[in-house]
Write a protein that holds these residues in place. Structure first.
Motif, PDB file in Angstrom:
ATOM      1  N   ILE A  95       0.828  -1.237   0.053  1.00 54.42           N
ATOM      2  CA  ILE A  95       0.006   0.182  -0.060  1.00 54.42           C
ATOM      3  C   ILE A  95       0.872   1.217   0.076  1.00 54.42           C
ATOM      4  O   ILE A  95       1.660   1.414   0.923  1.00 54.42           O
ATOM      5  CB  ILE A  95      -0.909  -0.047   1.067  1.00 54.42           C
ATOM      6  CG1 ILE A  95      -1.754  -1.306   1.107  1.00 54.42           C
ATOM      7  CG2 ILE A  95      -1.945   1.313   1.227  1.00 54.42           C
ATOM      8  CD1 ILE A  95      -2.703  -1.441   2.367  1.00 54.42           C
ATOM      9  N   VAL A  96       0.855   2.014  -0.956  1.00 52.06           N
ATOM     10  CA  VAL A  96       1.593   3.372  -1.121  1.00 52.06           C
ATOM     11  C   VAL A  96       0.708   4.419  -1.114  1.00 52.06           C
ATOM     12  O   VAL A  96      -0.602   4.509  -1.507  1.00 52.06           O
ATOM     13  CB  VAL A  96       2.479   3.040  -2.504  1.00 52.06           C
ATOM     14  CG1 VAL A  96       3.448   2.050  -2.392  1.00 52.06           C
ATOM     15  CG2 VAL A  96       1.685   3.290  -3.471  1.00 52.06           C
ATOM     16  N   SER A  97       1.206   5.609  -0.634  1.00 50.19           N
ATOM     17  CA  SER A  97       0.700   6.865  -0.852  1.00 50.19           C
ATOM     18  C   SER A  97       0.738   7.489  -2.311  1.00 50.19           C
ATOM     19  O   SER A  97       1.418   7.065  -3.018  1.00 50.19           O
ATOM     20  CB  SER A  97       1.202   7.836   0.177  1.00 50.19           C
ATOM     21  OG  SER A  97       2.581   8.300  -0.329  1.00 50.19           O
ATOM     22  N   GLU A  98      -0.128   8.730  -2.492  1.00 52.03           N
ATOM     23  CA  GLU A  98      -0.011   9.085  -3.590  1.00 52.03           C
ATOM     24  C   GLU A  98       1.548   9.778  -4.074  1.00 52.03           C
ATOM     25  O   GLU A  98       1.796   9.811  -5.167  1.00 52.03           O
ATOM     26  CB  GLU A  98      -0.933  10.567  -3.690  1.00 52.03           C
ATOM     27  CG  GLU A  98      -2.496  10.164  -3.438  1.00 52.03           C
ATOM     28  CD  GLU A  98      -3.010   9.963  -4.624  1.00 52.03           C
ATOM     29  OE1 GLU A  98      -2.367   9.965  -5.886  1.00 52.03           O
ATOM     30  OE2 GLU A  98      -4.320   9.774  -4.944  1.00 52.03           O
ATOM     31  N   GLN A  99       2.319   9.964  -3.269  1.00 53.28           N
ATOM     32  CA  GLN A  99       3.556  10.228  -3.400  1.00 53.28           C
ATOM     33  C   GLN A  99       4.727   9.220  -3.445  1.00 53.28           C
ATOM     34  O   GLN A  99       5.914   9.224  -3.593  1.00 53.28           O
ATOM     35  CB  GLN A  99       4.135  11.374  -2.183  1.00 53.28           C
ATOM     36  CG  GLN A  99       3.487  12.600  -2.045  1.00 53.28           C
ATOM     37  CD  GLN A  99       2.163  12.406  -1.557  1.00 53.28           C
ATOM     38  OE1 GLN A  99       1.823  11.796  -0.542  1.00 53.28           O
ATOM     39  NE2 GLN A  99       1.113  12.949  -1.846  1.00 53.28           N
TER      40      GLN A  99
END
Length: 302
Positions: free
Chosen positions: A133-137
């Motif tokens: 799971i990764v952030s928008e950044q």
């Protein structure tokens, strides 16, 4: 915690056709005033897959349903029944062998579904599979232990240390794949928890039953994580009160209560310090938790 030696290449790519995926997985979303994010989340699901959207009586309504880009089934709870109860309703509505729970502010990567399904075939049943799971950044977002065994950030695996799939001890509720049979065999989500820490509880039950929780870094989900809006002070208070209520419930359920007086003293001190620093947001965080400390560890209201 153990690491798998299975290379990404064993379950990457598109071995599984979209038609097969459609017959295999239902993607379950739970919405509550999610009109701004749910269309993009649904659009990220591979064509042909079953989509079940469970709405917890959103005050803004479900007018967005007629504007989403692909077929989906809408289950209306009629009241705000809580995240876990809505997830269970979506799982009951699903008829496929596998369920992918996905937050409405998250989006699947192009090959995420196929990669997770290949991992499920590789590791067998029962198992819980989580994408990275990764952030928008692009920042990796994860937690590696439950509230009873928290792993500090300094001790967590660094991205460059991850060479393959690995086992962990926490199911991140934002995105995970599990067989429908295994989910219900574990008892589903505990509907006594209205919001927050329901994934801690599911993790603890999976660990107790020796059901492996496997992170599959070759599959990715982009999660906004509430970044689309900043809650006001009143909402910040309410959110943190819910978090503390849920922690009370889970700790009582597993016979691991904390001293309320000691916690209250710590939170009062935090409130005073935040006030001295003129930080109203931190004041509301601690004030909400302080109020929640003295709420009973019982079923929470919507």
């Amino acid at each position: 915690m153990s690491a798998s030696t299975a290379p990404f290449s064993e379950h990457s790519g598109s071995e599984q056709s979209g038609a097969h995926a459609a017959a295999t997985v239902s993607v379950v979303f739970v919405t509550y005033n999610s009109a701004a994010v749910i269309p993009a989340a649904v659009a990220s699901v591979p064509a042909g897959c079953d989509v079940v959207i469970v709405d917890n009586a959103s005050p803004q309504g479900t007018g967005w349903y007629n504007e989403i880009s692909r077929p989906a089934r809408l289950v209306e709870m009629g009241r705000n029944a809580g995240f876990g109860a809505a997830c269970n309703a979506g799982a009951r509505a699903a008829t496929t062998p596998y369920i992918l729970f996905l937050n409405p502010d998250a989006r699947l990567g192009p090959d995420t579904m196929e990669t997770l399904l290949a991992a499920a075939r590789l590791y067998g049943e029962p198992a819980i599979l989580m994408p990275a799971i990764v952030s928008e950044q692009g920042r990796l977002m994860r937690k590696e232990g439950t509230i009873f065994e928290q792993v500090p950030r300094s001790a967590r695996l660094k991205p460059q240390e991850i060479a393959g799939d690995y086992c962990t001890r926490f199911v991140h509720g934002a995105a995970f794949l599990v067989s429908r049979a295994a989910f219900f065999d574990l008892g589903g989500f505990d509907e006594g928890i209205f919001l927050y820490h329901e994934d801690d509880d599911l993790s603890l039950r999976a660990i107790a039953r020796q059901v492996p929780i496997i992170v599959v870094p070759g599959a990715q989900v982009v999660h906004e994580g509430g970044g689309s809006s900043t809650p006001g002070l009143r909402q910040t208070f309410r959110i943190n009160r819910f978090k503390q209520q849920s922690e009370n419930y889970v700790r009582a359920k597993y016979g691991r209560p904390r001293s309320r007086l000691a916690l209250a003293a710590k939170l009062v001190g935090g409130c005073l310090l935040a006030a001295l620093l003129a930080n109203p947001h931190r004041v509301m965080v601690r004030a909400g938790k302080l109020r929640g400390v003295f709420d009973p560890p019982a079923r929470q209201g919507g």
